[in-house]
Design a protein around this motif. Sequence first.
Motif, short mmCIF file in Angstrom:
data_model
loop_
_atom_site.label_atom_id
_atom_site.label_comp_id
_atom_site.label_asym_id
_atom_site.label_seq_id
_atom_site.Cartn_x
_atom_site.Cartn_y
_atom_site.Cartn_z
N ALA A 1 60.95 46.81 19.81
CA ALA A 1 60.98 46.02 21.04
C ALA A 1 59.77 46.42 21.88
CB ALA A 1 62.27 46.28 21.81
N GLN A 2 58.99 45.44 22.32
CA GLN A 2 57.71 45.73 22.95
C GLN A 2 57.53 44.96 24.26
OE1 GLN A 2 54.73 46.55 19.28
NE2 GLN A 2 55.05 44.40 19.73
N LEU A 3 56.69 45.53 25.12
CA LEU A 3 56.31 44.89 26.38
C LEU A 3 54.81 44.97 26.50
CD1 LEU A 3 57.28 43.74 29.20
CD2 LEU A 3 57.06 46.08 30.02
N GLY A 4 54.15 43.83 26.79
CA GLY A 4 52.70 43.82 26.91
C GLY A 4 52.22 43.00 28.09
N VAL A 5 51.01 43.30 28.55
CA VAL A 5 50.39 42.57 29.65
C VAL A 5 48.99 42.15 29.25
CG1 VAL A 5 51.74 43.70 31.45
CG2 VAL A 5 49.56 44.69 30.74
N LEU A 6 48.47 41.18 29.97
CA LEU A 6 47.13 40.67 29.72
C LEU A 6 46.09 41.56 30.38
CD1 LEU A 6 45.40 38.19 28.71
CD2 LEU A 6 45.68 37.28 31.03
N ASP A 7 45.03 41.86 29.62
CA ASP A 7 43.88 42.57 30.18
C ASP A 7 42.63 42.06 29.49
OD1 ASP A 7 42.61 44.46 31.88
OD2 ASP A 7 42.44 45.85 30.21
N GLY A 8 41.89 41.20 30.18
CA GLY A 8 40.72 40.59 29.56
C GLY A 8 41.12 39.67 28.44
N HIS A 9 40.52 39.87 27.27
CA HIS A 9 40.83 39.05 26.10
C HIS A 9 41.80 39.77 25.16
CE1 HIS A 9 36.93 36.42 26.36
NE2 HIS A 9 37.61 36.48 27.49
N GLU A 10 42.53 40.73 25.67
CA GLU A 10 43.43 41.52 24.84
C GLU A 10 44.80 41.68 25.50
OE1 GLU A 10 40.56 44.69 22.63
OE2 GLU A 10 40.74 44.90 24.80
N VAL A 11 45.77 42.04 24.70
CA VAL A 11 47.07 42.45 25.22
C VAL A 11 47.10 43.97 25.21
CG1 VAL A 11 48.08 42.19 22.91
CG2 VAL A 11 49.57 42.40 24.87
N LEU B 1 50.01 35.69 22.16
CA LEU B 1 50.07 34.23 22.18
C LEU B 1 50.77 33.73 23.44
CD1 LEU B 1 50.91 33.46 18.45
CD2 LEU B 1 48.79 32.90 19.64
N VAL B 2 51.82 34.41 23.86
CA VAL B 2 52.51 34.04 25.09
C VAL B 2 51.59 34.20 26.29
CG1 VAL B 2 54.34 34.72 26.69
CG2 VAL B 2 54.85 34.49 24.26
N LEU B 3 50.93 35.33 26.37
CA LEU B 3 50.04 35.60 27.50
C LEU B 3 48.87 34.63 27.52
CD1 LEU B 3 50.03 39.50 27.32
CD2 LEU B 3 51.23 38.07 29.00
N LEU B 4 48.31 34.33 26.36
CA LEU B 4 47.18 33.41 26.29
C LEU B 4 47.62 31.99 26.65
CD1 LEU B 4 44.21 32.96 25.63
CD2 LEU B 4 44.86 32.70 23.22
N ALA B 5 48.80 31.59 26.20
CA ALA B 5 49.29 30.25 26.48
C ALA B 5 49.46 30.00 27.98
CB ALA B 5 50.63 30.02 25.77
N HIS B 6 49.76 31.06 28.73
CA HIS B 6 50.00 30.92 30.16
C HIS B 6 48.84 31.44 31.01
CE1 HIS B 6 54.15 29.53 29.75
NE2 HIS B 6 54.25 30.38 28.75
N ALA B 7 47.73 31.79 30.35
CA ALA B 7 46.56 32.25 31.09
C ALA B 7 45.83 31.05 31.68
CB ALA B 7 45.63 33.03 30.16
N ARG C 1 42.83 28.33 32.36
CA ARG C 1 42.10 27.55 31.38
C ARG C 1 40.78 28.21 30.98
NH1 ARG C 1 42.47 22.27 29.90
NH2 ARG C 1 44.68 22.72 30.21
N GLU C 2 40.12 28.82 31.94
CA GLU C 2 38.83 29.46 31.65
C GLU C 2 38.97 30.56 30.61
OE1 GLU C 2 35.17 31.74 33.99
OE2 GLU C 2 36.88 30.95 35.12
N LEU C 3 40.00 31.38 30.76
CA LEU C 3 40.22 32.45 29.79
C LEU C 3 40.60 31.89 28.43
CD1 LEU C 3 40.53 35.40 29.00
CD2 LEU C 3 42.86 35.35 29.90
N GLN C 4 41.44 30.88 28.41
CA GLN C 4 41.82 30.26 27.14
C GLN C 4 40.60 29.75 26.39
OE1 GLN C 4 44.88 27.29 27.49
NE2 GLN C 4 46.19 28.57 28.76
N GLU C 5 39.72 29.04 27.11
CA GLU C 5 38.54 28.48 26.46
C GLU C 5 37.60 29.58 25.97
OE1 GLU C 5 38.15 25.38 25.60
OE2 GLU C 5 40.11 24.94 26.51
N ALA C 6 37.51 30.67 26.74
CA ALA C 6 36.65 31.78 26.32
C ALA C 6 37.16 32.40 25.03
CB ALA C 6 36.57 32.83 27.43
N VAL C 7 38.47 32.55 24.90
CA VAL C 7 39.05 33.11 23.68
C VAL C 7 38.87 32.14 22.52
CG1 VAL C 7 41.20 33.84 22.57
CG2 VAL C 7 40.70 34.57 24.91
#
Length: 268
Positions: free
Chosen positions: A105-115, A146-152, A154-160
């Motif tokens: 069971a894990q918990l993660g947060v967004l930091d730049g282009h990584e979790v 994927l969850v964090l990226l989906a809700h990030a 638009r600019e971050l999504q496009e960069a990734v």
Amino acid sequence: MDERSGAGAPSVASRLFRILETFSPERPSLTLSAISRQSGLSLTTTHRLVGELAGWGALERDDYGCYRIGLRIYELAALTPRGTFLREVAMPFLGDLYEATRQNAQLGVLDGHEVVYLERISGRDAVPVMSRPGGRLPLHATGVGLVLLAHADRELQEAVLDGPLKRFTNLTLADPRRLRGVLADVRKNGFAISDRQIELSTLSVAAPVRGDADNVIAALSLVVPAETSDLMALVPAVRAAARGLSRALGSPKAAALPPTAHHERSGP
């Protein structure tokens, strides 16, 4: 790079950071010469700065003359408000997921282009995973990511999507067009599935965690054996845990939903 003072010379702070960045899960213990080589600093400079870091407690020297990250760094990391508070509130929900599955069971947060993984609870018989508390993985290849990226934004999504998408297995989502479609499904269905993208032995189910402004501030996941797990049976449990954590964090949207997950439908 010229270490001497003058135009283009790195600051003392940047040199200290370069020394600390030489350590990694693959290189937890390094000799002075190895630190010098990995950081690109001269041995004289490395010796002086490593001595200062060790004196302050950021590095520790063992009986064999090798250096490791010291407890002072851990003490500072524990002061991070986003990670500490979120982790403390999340622990009961992570614990429930672990007790129900005896897996990861894990918990993660967004930091730049990584979790960045804030916490992981796993059992002795749980499937081995690459993630670890304090560790980082790319957003496109993990359930939490994927969850964090989906809700990030638009600019971050496009960069990734425009950047290189690292492959870990032959199933890793490395096609930007496919990834864009998966992110749309994650937003629509309320969960993400990463099927053998990091390791062929594992898959993960993840769901968003919302804060008091209803924005996605983290993601919660279960990582289980790929061959023996009933994927769709895990989705309601993960979504319910994420929703419970969101409610505890003051999310109005989560508070308006029923407290059980029996009504939830599973998506693709």
